[in-house]
Each structure stands twice: as C-alpha cells, then as structure tokens.
Design an enzyme around this catalytic site. Structure first.
Site, PDB file in Angstrom:
ATOM      1  N   SER A  71      58.309  51.493  28.448  1.00  0.00           N
ATOM      2  CA  SER A  71      57.641  50.728  27.398  1.00  0.00           C
ATOM      3  C   SER A  71      56.177  50.438  27.686  1.00  0.00           C
ATOM      4  CB  SER A  71      58.376  49.397  27.174  1.00  0.00           C
ATOM      5  OG  SER A  71      58.407  48.641  28.371  1.00  0.00           O
ATOM      6  N   ASP A  84      67.198  42.103  39.592  1.00  0.00           N
ATOM      7  CA  ASP A  84      66.757  43.498  39.713  1.00  0.00           C
ATOM      8  C   ASP A  84      66.023  43.715  41.030  1.00  0.00           C
ATOM      9  OD1 ASP A  84      66.684  46.104  38.817  1.00  0.00           O
ATOM     10  OD2 ASP A  84      64.873  45.860  37.625  1.00  0.00           O
TER      11      ASP A  84
END
EC number: 2.7.12.2
Length: 354
Positions: A79, A190
């Site tokens: 993105s 993450d």
C-alpha cells in the site's frame, strides 16, 4: 486442529468493507474516533466536548513535507513505500513512510492505529515518529531513520548472530516490549526480523504498529487474526484469545532464527519447502515447539528460548521476567559493542548510494 485448516472452527467471512468516505471530512481531514490528520499535521480531540473540534495548527519548528528532499526509496509494500529523505536546512536524514489510502476500512483502521500509537509513544526502544500528514489520498509519516536497516537485512549479511551480540539485541527488544506491554498495554502482533531496526550507534528499535492492539488493561485479551503467519503464536493461529505473551513467542522465533541463520520451522525432510502457509501454521500448532540445539548453544540461551516458545502461553515468561534471565545478563561484563558489530557487518545503508 484439522490438518490443512487454519482454524478449528468454520471460517466466518468478514462484513463488507465500508467506504473510505466515513474516514474523511469535507475539508480533507482523515479522522477515526478522536484522531484527526490533515495537511497541517495530526491531533487527538476530546469527543466529549460539544461542537466542532478546533482546527489543526502547525506547531512551531514543526517538520513539513516541503522541508524534505527525497533521496531514494528504501522499502516497498502493498500500500505504499518508505523513502529516505533529507531535511533541506539541517541535512538530517529521516524515513518517510507514504501510504496510499484505498477503499478498505481495515486499511484505514490499521493506519489510524499506527498513527495513534506513534503520536503517544515515547520510548528509546521504539522508532520515533516526528510528524504525520494526510493530503490528496496519501498518509505521510516522518520517522526516525535507522541507517542499519533491519535484523532481516543484518542476517542477509552475516548469516548468523553470535550469542553475545544476540544477548545485547535481546535486552533492547525486551525493554521495548516492557514499555508497550506494561506501560501502554499494547500487543505488537507482528514482531519479526524486518520490524526490528538497527543503527550505527548500536541501537535496536521496534517499528510498525499497523496491526497492533491496544488493550483496556494489562490483563486483557485479544482475539483478532492479524500479523505475519510464520511468527504467530499457536494460540493466535488456532483462533483462541491471546495476550501480550503472543509477542514473547514471536521474540523466541526471531532470536532462534538469528542464532541459527534459518527460520526455526523447517519442512519435512522429503520436501524442499512448505507446500502452503496452511501446512506451516498447522505445524506450529500441532508440532512440539522449536528449541536451540544444546550442542551448539549455551544452556542459558537454550533456556531463554524454551521460556519464550512454550505452547501454553501461561507457561511463557513476561518481558519483565525475561529481562532478569541469565542469558540477558551473562555478557554484561564483556566487551560487547553492538555499534562496532553492526558497522563491521556491513549492514549500514549508504544514504547517498545509487
């Protein structure tokens, strides 16, 4: 858990994504709850006060995009990208993260979560965020430039990280986890080599809070399924409730990968690689946890890894407890120079290289 299935229960499709328009005002401000971002900067507002929120006013000596010269792209994602930029007046380098908004609500939520955490976090073991903007469909985040790249970059250069250096790296990451877990009540979700950045001063910092979860208390649990599958804890993969102990599992895998030079979960002997991500995550849930070979590593390191990768999260140590582990303390009196190690390893990014 059934072989080849990601979750023990039937998969529920998420609701249809809502339009990005719900996050934008007519004046061109990106908003989500108390968060407001536009071309002048970022702010949080009180939702309890009546009337329209005050306009965002640029701060004195605030960085602006016009002050920055783009040098090169140093990272790319689905993105957006990360650019190396230089302040035209001071010649100081920064990392500029530029994200293209799309129509997915989940993307907007992830961006606002990262902005909110960046805005309120002050810790020497987290990558600093200096300013954020939204303009013409782009979210721009000015970040501290870590000139050594990531631990993933370092591994590509050195192959394996020796225990004394790994102990020093581990201590810095644990201090960052102590801050986000116990002071901010955040689960990173993450943690992986590419999200641990290094620099020539020997610093190691946690970055990328786009999929992090802010809890209401340190004892709260989460249940959403986000992050990078290979580093996920078994309870997250199986769809169970999880706590900040899931980050500890990820830390154990990261350290074991740095020590051995390979990802801890290897495919069956007759296979060259995992046939699918489902086969890998199934192995994480069903197989015994990985361990550090006792004939290659110290008892202290083997013990540390074992305390990180317990299948039952209740048996894992917390970041605070692990800071007191012998492995973290065993090289404190030795000449462990991370600054020299990172530099000698050749992992530094030449800022002006083509």
């Amino acid at each position: 858990m059934n072989r080849g299935s990601l979750c023990p229960n039937p998969i529920c499709l998420p609701p249809l994504e809502q339009s990005i328009s719900k996050f934008l005002t007519q004046s061109g401000t990106f908003k989500d709850g108390d968060l407001r971002v536009n071309k002048d900067g970022i702010q949080t507002v009180s939702l309890s006060e009546p009337g329209a929120p005050p306009p965002i006013e640029p701060l004195d000596n605030q960085l602006s995009l016009a002050d920055l010269e783009v040098i090169k792209v140093i990272g790319k994602g689905s993105s957006g990208n990360v650019q190396l930029v230089k302040h035209k007046l001071t010649q100081q380098f920064f990392a500029l993260k530029v994200i293209q908004l799309n129509t997915e609500e989940s993307t907007c939520r992830a961006i606002s979560q990262e902005l909110r955490i960046n805005l309120s976090s002050q810790c020497p073991y987290l990558v600093s965020c200096y300013q954020s903007f939204y303009h013409n469909g782009l979210v721009s985040i000015i970040l501290e430039f870590m000139d050594g790249g990531s631990l993933a970059d370092l591994l590509k250069k050195v192959g394996k990280v020796p225990e004394n250096m790994l102990s020093a790296i581990c201590k810095r990451v644990l201090r960052g986890l102590c801050y986000i877990h116990h002071e901010r009540r955040i689960i990173h979700r993450d943690l992986k080599p590419s999200n641990l950045l290094i620099n020539h001063r020997g610093e190691v910092k946690i970055t990328d809070f786009g999929v992090s979860k802010i809890l209401t208390s340190t004892s709260s649990l989460a249940n959403s399924f986000v992050g990078t599958y290979p580093y996920m804890s078994p309870e997250r993969i199986s769809g169970s409730l999880y706590s900040n102990k899931s980050d500890i599992w990820s830390l154990g895998l990261v350290l074991l990968e740095c020590a051995t030079g390979k990802f801890p979960y290897t495919p069956p002997e007759h296979k060259k690689g995992w046939s699918s991500v489902y086969e890998l995550v199934d192995a994480i849930v069903e197989n015994p946890p990985p361990c550090a070979p006792s004939n290659l590593f110290s008892p202290e390191f083997c013990s540390f890894i074992s305390q990180c990768v317990q299948k039952d999260p209740r048996d894992r140590k917390s970041a605070k407890e692990l800071l007191e582990h012998k492995f973290v303390k065993m090289f404190e009196d030795s000449d462990t120079n991370l600054s020299a190690y990172f530099t000698d390893a050749g992992s530094l990014i030449p800022p002006l290289a083509n």
